[in-house]
Design an enzyme around this catalytic site. Structure first.
Site, PDB file in Angstrom:
ATOM      1  NE  ARG A   7      -4.539  -0.782   0.906  1.00 55.08           N
ATOM      2  CZ  ARG A   7      -5.291  -1.717   1.479  1.00 55.08           C
ATOM      3  NH1 ARG A   7      -4.966  -2.167   2.665  1.00 55.08           N
ATOM      4  NH2 ARG A   7      -6.349  -2.184   0.863  1.00 55.08           N
TER       5      ARG A   7
ATOM      6  NE  ARG B   3     -18.999  -4.796   1.880  1.00 56.62           N
ATOM      7  CZ  ARG B   3     -17.809  -4.989   1.318  1.00 56.62           C
ATOM      8  NH1 ARG B   3     -17.565  -6.093   0.630  1.00 56.62           N
ATOM      9  NH2 ARG B   3     -16.872  -4.073   1.416  1.00 56.62           N
TER      10      ARG B   3
ATOM     11  NE  ARG C 119     -15.373   0.995   0.446  1.00 58.24           N
ATOM     12  CZ  ARG C 119     -16.364   0.259  -0.038  1.00 58.24           C
ATOM     13  NH1 ARG C 119     -17.624   0.642   0.129  1.00 58.24           N
ATOM     14  NH2 ARG C 119     -16.122  -0.855  -0.676  1.00 58.24           N
TER      15      ARG C 119
END
Ligand code: IMP
Ligand code: MG
Length: 368
Positions: free
Chosen positions: A267, A312, A324
């Protein structure tokens, strides 16, 4: 095949070939130093075996001296040459033959050359069992070379990997397996999970999802899992070293795999570098970073659809979804640059039928 300190090596040069090369070096030295009484200066530790064989073939009178130097850590040069046992003998006006195991970057030879000049020798010659012309960065002549070899890392016949392998009577080469290691990226909703499972099947790869690895280690209370949990419980980020150790253990579970799909890692640039180091230690590397590319509006639509059926929570709110996606692009921009620099970045259009996208991914992988 042999294993030393966890790395695999395959036989590369037989003892017979080595002895033949040493015979030839001995012929040349006997010719050049006939009646001269030279000093042979053996560079420990690596050259001990070459020196023993070579000197047993020397036909005249000679003296033997030793120095001890090192410049390697693991399978790579440190760029720094350390002297562990210095030159003690007086070599002024002497004819010296330096006996080395291998000349790689030439840093060691440079240091020894300076040593010869300082010692005021009359003449010196360098004899090395191996020479890697592809790695050599200096201009000094290597007068006697047993064998010229490519720049691969080797062990045996005096040469070591972290201390082991010197006693082997043949030369072994680090086994570099051609693995297809992929770093898979895709924004939320791009279908990364679906594609990963197809690729895993098709290419017989092992899918390593960092999230799954964490959950597994924590659930089974492994040493690393417990360590990771101690950070998570304090609300802290798990240090990269812990994550990378977990991934390393995961890779070690299937050392003969065709390759791995890394999902959720790296990441950051630091993690990408750690992954490179990890794979290099295992004799392999990242083959490609593949990123599924899907337009933001399509992602938002897909995720909102999914939210309706899956329930979700993070798929139900458009603002959360957009954030996101933004986080994804913020993170991947740096990594995209990191892999682009190495010519390993591949963007793949992630819009279309599932099998169409798999075909696009396959055409990238087939060319690696
Ligand atoms: P250089 O200073 O880079 O020329 O490296 C010379 C020294 O590095 C040698 O004397 C060895 O100790 C070590 N070395 C270089 N290549 C190898 C290798 O392939 N295997 C083991 N040791 C090596
Ligand atoms: Mg050496």
């Amino acid at each position: 095949m042999i294993t030393l300190n966890g790395l695999q090596f395959q036989e590369y040069i037989s003892e017979k070939e080595l002895l033949h090369a040493i015979d030839e070096v001995a012929v040349a030295i006997n010719r050049d130093f006939k009646g001269k009484q030279p000093v042979f200066l053996v560079v420990l530790n690596g050259a001990y075996k070459f020196a023993t064989e070579l000197l047993s073939r020397f036909e005249g009178d000679c003296e033997i001296e030793f120095i001890k130097m090192s410049s390697y850590d693991g399978t790579a040069s440190t760029g720094q040459v350390q002297t562990h046992i210095p030159l003690e003998a007086d070599l002024e006006e002497r004819e010296v033959v330096v006996i080395e195991d291998i000349v790689d970057s030439g840093n060691t030879i440079e240091k020894i050359t300076q040593m010869m000049v300082t010692a005021g020798v009359n003449k010196y010659r360098i004899a090395s069992l191996f020479f890697k012309p592809g790695s050599y960065t200096k201009e000094y002549k290597i007068h006697y070379v047993g064998l010229e070899i490519p720049s691969d890392f080797i062990v045996g016949y005096g040469l070591d990997y972290n201390g082991l392998g010197r006693n082997l009577n043949a030369i072994y080469k680090l086994k570099t397996t051609k693995m297809t290691n992929l770093v898979l990226f895709g924004p939320p909703g791009a279908g990364k999970g679906t594609q990963a499972s197809f690729l895993k099947e098709k290419y017989n790869l092992i899918h390593i999802s960092t999230g799954d690895v964490f959950r597994y280690n924590i659930k089974n209370a492994t040493e690393l899992g417990t360590l990771a949990k101690s950070y998570i419980d304090k609300g802290q980020l798990v240090p990269d070293t812990v994550t990378i150790d977990m991934l390393s253990a995961e890779v070690d579970k299937t050392p003969d795999a065709n390759g791995f799909i890394f999902d959720g890692f790296p990441r950051t640039t630091a993690q990408a570098e750690a992954l490179d180091a990890l794979l290099e230690e295992k004799g392999t590397q990242v083959a490609a970073m593949i990123a599924l590319e899907v337009d933001d509006e399509i992602l938002v639509k897909r995720l909102l659809e999914r939210g309706k059926t899956s329930g979700r929570k993070d798929d139900a709110d458009e603002a959360v979804i957009r954030n996101r996606i933004k986080v994804y692009y913020d993170e991947t921009a740096i990594l995209k640059g990191y892999y682009q620099k190495q010519d390993k970045y591949y963007g793949v259009d992630g819009v279309g039928e599932i099998n169409e996208i798999t075909t696009r991914l396959s055409s990238v992988i087939d060319k690696l």
